[in-house]
Design a protein around this motif. Structure first.
Motif, PDB file in Angstrom:
ATOM      1  N   THR A   1       0.817  -1.223   0.000  1.00 47.00           N
ATOM      2  CA  THR A   1       0.000   0.000   0.000  1.00 47.00           C
ATOM      3  C   THR A   1       0.848   1.270   0.000  1.00 47.00           C
ATOM      4  N   PRO A   2       1.874   1.396   0.836  1.00 44.27           N
ATOM      5  CA  PRO A   2       2.706   2.606   0.748  1.00 44.27           C
ATOM      6  C   PRO A   2       3.482   2.708  -0.570  1.00 44.27           C
TER       7      PRO A   2
ATOM      8  N   ASP B   1       1.415   4.454  -3.319  1.00 46.20           N
ATOM      9  CA  ASP B   1       0.961   5.820  -3.078  1.00 46.20           C
ATOM     10  C   ASP B   1       1.540   6.732  -4.153  1.00 46.20           C
TER      11      ASP B   1
ATOM     12  N   ARG C   1       1.175   9.829  -4.603  1.00 53.79           N
ATOM     13  CA  ARG C   1       1.519  11.191  -4.184  1.00 53.79           C
ATOM     14  C   ARG C   1       3.017  11.341  -3.974  1.00 53.79           C
TER      15      ARG C   1
ATOM     16  N   ARG D   1       9.498   5.264  -3.900  1.00 52.57           N
ATOM     17  CA  ARG D   1       8.725   4.066  -3.566  1.00 52.57           C
ATOM     18  C   ARG D   1       9.445   2.807  -4.031  1.00 52.57           C
TER      19      ARG D   1
ATOM     20  N   HIS E   1       2.343   2.337 -10.703  1.00 52.40           N
ATOM     21  CA  HIS E   1       1.859   3.719 -10.551  1.00 52.40           C
ATOM     22  C   HIS E   1       1.010   4.128 -11.753  1.00 52.40           C
TER      23      HIS E   1
ATOM     24  N   ARG F   1      -6.440   2.528   2.921  1.00 52.38           N
ATOM     25  CA  ARG F   1      -5.215   3.254   3.234  1.00 52.38           C
ATOM     26  C   ARG F   1      -4.641   4.035   2.050  1.00 52.38           C
ATOM     27  N   ILE F   2      -5.191   3.858   0.852  1.00 52.97           N
ATOM     28  CA  ILE F   2      -4.688   4.645  -0.276  1.00 52.97           C
ATOM     29  C   ILE F   2      -5.485   5.943  -0.349  1.00 52.97           C
ATOM     30  N   PRO F   3      -4.873   6.993  -0.835  1.00 49.56           N
ATOM     31  CA  PRO F   3      -5.596   8.271  -0.905  1.00 49.56           C
ATOM     32  C   PRO F   3      -6.724   8.195  -1.929  1.00 49.56           C
TER      33      PRO F   3
END
Length: 188
Positions: free
Chosen positions: A68-69, A72, A74, A80, A112, A157-159
């Motif tokens: 999950t991170p 991200d 963003r 990442r 991504h 947990r993702i934006p």
């Protein structure tokens, strides 16, 4: 995690990339000589010589806390990729190298792009302003973009950002009938 969903194939590709830049003295190279294998050029040979490492990497790839991170958008894909590269190297039990970092950048960049596609999905063509639920959009994007990492991201947990509309996300009954495709960058 099932064997046909692509995570094991992607884990094998990570091992192959790492081994291409590894030194001569490591457990995988030792197994190569014991089994009489000259190179890790196929999925079967990678599994034969690096099965424990492949399984540990596959477990890392399906871990929601790790993936999950990484997904991200963003943050920079390069940053990442460093996080995922270190996690993969830890799963292998050896230090990371340039080939592993390069391959990880390709994998994270592909994921991504799939995430950007996912953010543009809408629920129906008629209701243009009604967003598709993130969990369904993740599954659709994973299938359409062939990025298996998206199946393991936590939609909580993702934006929740909206992007350009790219198409409609089908109903769940349609998605369930789709065949599962392995990752575009995985060994087959």
């Amino acid at each position: 995690m099932a064997l046909h969903t692509g995570e094991v194939n992607l884990a094998a590709a990570f091992v192959r990339a790492w081994h291409a830049g590894a030194g001569a003295s490591n457990p995988i190279s030792d197994r190569l000589s014991v089994f009489g294998v000259d190179a890790l050029d196929t999925y079967e040979r990678v599994l034969l010589c690096a099965y424990p490492e492949v399984v540990r990497i596959a477990c890392t790839l399906v871990s929601t806390a790790v993936i999950t991170p990484v997904l991200d958008i963003r943050m920079s894909a390069l940053d990442r990729a460093g996080v995922l590269s270190r996690a993969v190297a830890d799963a292998i039990g050896e230090p990371e190298n340039d080939e592993l970092r390069t391959f990880t950048i390709r994998v994270v960049g592909h994921a991504h792009r799939a995430m950007l596609y996912m953010y543009g999905l809408r629920s129906t063509r008629q209701a243009k302003h009604q967003l598709s639920p993130l969990n369904r959009a993740l599954i659709v994007a994973a299938s359409r973009q062939r990025a298996c990492l998206l199946r393991h991201a936590s939609p909580r947990r993702i934006p929740d950002i909206a992007g350009k509309v790219t198409g409609a996300a089908p109903k769940p009954r349609v998605i369930r009938k789709w065949p599962i495709k392995i990752d575009e960058l995985a060994l087959s």
